[in-house]
Design a protein around this motif. Structure first.
Motif, PDB file in Angstrom:
ATOM      1  N   UNK A  82       0.794  -1.232   0.000  1.00 54.64           N
ATOM      2  CA  UNK A  82       0.000   0.000   0.000  1.00 54.64           C
ATOM      3  C   UNK A  82       0.825   1.280   0.000  1.00 54.64           C
ATOM      4  N   UNK A  83       2.122   1.182  -0.225  1.00 57.01           N
ATOM      5  CA  UNK A  83       2.908   2.379  -0.533  1.00 57.01           C
ATOM      6  C   UNK A  83       3.409   2.347  -1.976  1.00 57.01           C
ATOM      7  N   UNK A  84       3.028   1.318  -2.739  1.00 57.22           N
ATOM      8  CA  UNK A  84       3.335   1.254  -4.161  1.00 57.22           C
ATOM      9  C   UNK A  84       2.140   1.835  -4.905  1.00 57.22           C
ATOM     10  N   UNK A  85       2.336   2.972  -5.536  1.00 61.26           N
ATOM     11  CA  UNK A  85       1.198   3.685  -6.115  1.00 61.26           C
ATOM     12  C   UNK A  85       0.596   2.900  -7.278  1.00 61.26           C
ATOM     13  N   UNK A  86      -0.738   2.905  -7.331  1.00 59.36           N
ATOM     14  CA  UNK A  86      -1.481   2.154  -8.342  1.00 59.36           C
ATOM     15  C   UNK A  86      -2.556   3.069  -8.907  1.00 59.36           C
ATOM     16  N   UNK A  87      -2.449   3.373 -10.187  1.00 58.00           N
ATOM     17  CA  UNK A  87      -3.386   4.298 -10.824  1.00 58.00           C
ATOM     18  C   UNK A  87      -4.816   3.788 -10.686  1.00 58.00           C
ATOM     19  N   UNK A  88      -5.701   4.650 -10.169  1.00 58.65           N
ATOM     20  CA  UNK A  88      -7.106   4.315 -10.041  1.00 58.65           C
ATOM     21  C   UNK A  88      -7.455   3.454  -8.854  1.00 58.65           C
ATOM     22  N   UNK A  89      -6.456   3.072  -8.041  1.00 55.55           N
ATOM     23  CA  UNK A  89      -6.695   2.238  -6.858  1.00 55.55           C
ATOM     24  C   UNK A  89      -6.131   2.970  -5.640  1.00 55.55           C
ATOM     25  N   UNK A  90      -6.948   3.099  -4.626  1.00 52.94           N
ATOM     26  CA  UNK A  90      -6.545   3.835  -3.424  1.00 52.94           C
ATOM     27  C   UNK A  90      -5.205   3.339  -2.882  1.00 52.94           C
ATOM     28  N   UNK A  91      -4.345   4.276  -2.567  1.00 54.57           N
ATOM     29  CA  UNK A  91      -3.020   3.995  -2.021  1.00 54.57           C
ATOM     30  C   UNK A  91      -2.833   4.902  -0.806  1.00 54.57           C
ATOM     31  N   UNK A  92      -2.962   4.355   0.398  1.00 56.34           N
ATOM     32  CA  UNK A  92      -3.056   5.189   1.598  1.00 56.34           C
ATOM     33  C   UNK A  92      -1.733   5.439   2.291  1.00 56.34           C
ATOM     34  N   UNK A  93      -0.703   4.658   1.988  1.00 54.32           N
ATOM     35  CA  UNK A  93       0.561   4.731   2.735  1.00 54.32           C
ATOM     36  C   UNK A  93       0.331   4.453   4.231  1.00 54.32           C
ATOM     37  N   UNK A  94      -0.805   3.841   4.561  1.00 57.28           N
ATOM     38  CA  UNK A  94      -1.113   3.532   5.954  1.00 57.28           C
ATOM     39  C   UNK A  94      -1.315   4.759   6.823  1.00 57.28           C
ATOM     40  N   UNK A  95      -1.660   5.880   6.220  1.00 58.14           N
ATOM     41  CA  UNK A  95      -1.732   7.145   6.956  1.00 58.14           C
ATOM     42  C   UNK A  95      -3.084   7.813   6.769  1.00 58.14           C
ATOM     43  N   UNK A  96      -3.610   8.362   7.842  1.00 61.33           N
ATOM     44  CA  UNK A  96      -4.847   9.146   7.733  1.00 61.33           C
ATOM     45  C   UNK A  96      -4.655  10.344   6.813  1.00 61.33           C
ATOM     46  N   UNK A  97      -3.418  10.813   6.701  1.00 60.67           N
ATOM     47  CA  UNK A  97      -3.147  11.958   5.832  1.00 60.67           C
ATOM     48  C   UNK A  97      -3.282  11.602   4.349  1.00 60.67           C
ATOM     49  N   UNK A  98      -3.317  10.303   4.023  1.00 64.92           N
ATOM     50  CA  UNK A  98      -3.466   9.852   2.638  1.00 64.92           C
ATOM     51  C   UNK A  98      -4.628   8.852   2.507  1.00 64.92           C
TER      52      UNK A  98
END
Length: 471
Positions: A82-98
């Motif tokens: 979930x820190x590997x960016x995926x176009x069109x799919x939510x990528x949160x970096x495990x953070x409320x800020x993302x």
């Protein structure tokens, strides 16, 4: 059929689909059923995209109907870290800020996996901004160890490791800065390879040249690690430090006797650099005996790691401030306090401190280089203690020695990081409490092929990964 498919290797699944013994849609359905069955217990996959996956699986089946496979990973279901960016799919970096961030680009590792035919099913859980060896965050909660739900799966690729161990996917992608591929692999009885900087090109990357953080594969077999490396390795102009060798060098079969005739050094405590619990020390000794059983000449010896931990901490704090300082300032109220403090440590560094750390990094490289001119590989513990309670941010002591912060207990992994040499975490047995523990083999500079051969030899004589959690 579901159980047969979910614990088959990626290589086996691709061959079965190529022979039309099973379709990509059936492989996907089996893995999604497994997600439904066990993910509620371990919380490994945090975003699921079945519609996208079904369309990808249909594309794979259409290709077979037309007489060809999409690539080496044809029809293989994968959730991406979930820190590997995926176009069109939510990528949160495990953070409320993302928490609601949906990228418009896909990172290079995931792009190569998809181009090779993998079927994207979602994203795997991580600690906030991949900081720490225990996978938990305020967006999705903790990932639990499938062998004991009360303890950690490790981190930062904890979701990936738990998903592999439970049969939710046969391969996983991740990244390793201070042990993020190796530590969770060790705690979940799977395999994680930290490759040499540039072997797997990384893009996007705030700093594409430093090379302390690398992307790499996780799997349940060494052959699958090599298979995934054949896809994600290889040069790219997007990554200024990428190596020229093509990924195809990893496509050749690995020898089962890859340890025969090799000289293996081992240490239970990194030559006295770290405290280690007795159960882990015994597992490392047992792993050394297994190497001898596989035909290796085994000697207790270790490279000098003095100064490595201090230099790593400086360079990590510097990288955190450089890459995330502005974002963490903007979202200070919504990010973990210890993460923000670690960034602040980078902000107060002086030029001489950073310079000394950079020089120590080169010193550590040469120490390891010279050491591995006398030995083929160095065998070490991945973690110094058994998997600890999942609701504990980090172990506060190891073998009676207090740990200063959430980085302290991870030194067994990040000292190796500083050397710049590749390392692979291998299943090495189980602690008296029943949880897995791993060992890591460190290879010569940029010699992933030699390292994989040693790992294959170890896998052949041990077979620990054949044991699965009883969820």
């Amino acid at each position: 059929m579901t159980a047969e498919l979910t614990y088959a290797s990626a290589g086996e699944l691709v061959a079965m689909m190529a022979r039309k013994e099973v379709s990509a849609r059936e492989v996907l359905a089996a893995h999604l059923a497994r997600v439904d069955e066990v993910n509620g217990d371990v919380n490994a996959i945090v975003t699921l995209v079945p519609e996208i996956a079904e369309a990808m699986a249909q594309r794979a089946d259409d290709a077979i109907a037309e007489g060809h496979v999409l690539g080496p990973l044809h029809g293989i279901p994968m959730a991406h870290k979930d820190n590997h960016v995926t176009a069109g799919i939510r990528t949160t970096f495990g953070s409320r800020s993302r928490a609601d961030f949906v990228p418009d680009v896909t990172d290079l590792t995931v792009s190569r996996l998809q181009e090779a035919g993998c079927v994207t099913i979602g994203k795997t859980n991580i600690p906030e901004f991949v900081a720490g060896g225990n996978t938990f965050n305020d967006v999705f909660g903790p990932t639990r160890n499938p062998y004991d739900l009360a303890v950690t799966a490790g981190g930062s690729s904890g979701g990936a490791a738990a998903a592999l161990a439970t049969g939710m996917q046969p391969l996983a992608d991740g990244n390793d800065f201070g042990g993020s591929l190796r530590l969770p692999a060790g705690y979940c009885n799977v395999i994680g390879l930290r490759s040499s900087a540039g072997r797997v090109p990384v893009w996007p990357a705030a700093d594409g040249l430093v090379g302390l953080s690398v992307h790499g594969p996780m799997a349940r077999t060494v052959d699958d690690i090599a298979l995934m490396m054949s896809v994600i390795a290889g040069p790219s102009r997007l990554a200024p430090n990428s190596l020229d060798a093509p990924g195809s060098v990893f496509a050749a079969a690995l020898p089962e006797d890859g340890l025969a005739g090799k000289k293996v050094a081992f240490s239970v405590d990194l030559g006295g650099a770290i405290p280690v619990e007795p159960d882990i020390a015994e597992l490392v000794r047992a792993a050394a005996r297994s190497c001898a059983d596989a035909g290796a000449d085994v000697v207790e010896d270790c490279v000098d790691f003095s100064g490595a931990a201090e230099a790593f901490r400086v360079l990590r704090a510097w990288a955190f401030e450089a890459g995330m300082g502005a974002h963490l300032d903007e979202h200070r109220d919504s990010v973990r306090a210890s993460l923000y403090d670690n960034m602040l440590a980078g902000r107060t560094l002086t030029g001489p401190q950073i310079g000394a750390a950079a020089l120590m990094r080169t010193t550590m490289y040469h120490r390891m280089r010279e050491f591995l001119e006398r030995y083929d590989t160095l065998l070490l513990p991945v973690a110094p203690l058994a998997a600890f309670p999942v609701d504990q941010e980090y172990p506060t002591e190891v073998a009676g020695v207090p740990q200063p912060d959430y980085l302290g207990w991870m030194e067994s992994a990040y000292d190796v990081t500083l050397s710049g040499h590749p390392a692979i975490s291998m299943p090495a047995g189980f602690t008296p409490s029943g949880t897995p523990a791993g060992v890591q083999f460190v290879g010569r500079h940029r010699d992933e092929l030699g390292l994989l051969a040693s790992a294959k030899g170890f896998e052949t004589v041990t077979g620990y990964a054949a044991r699965h959690p009883a969820l």
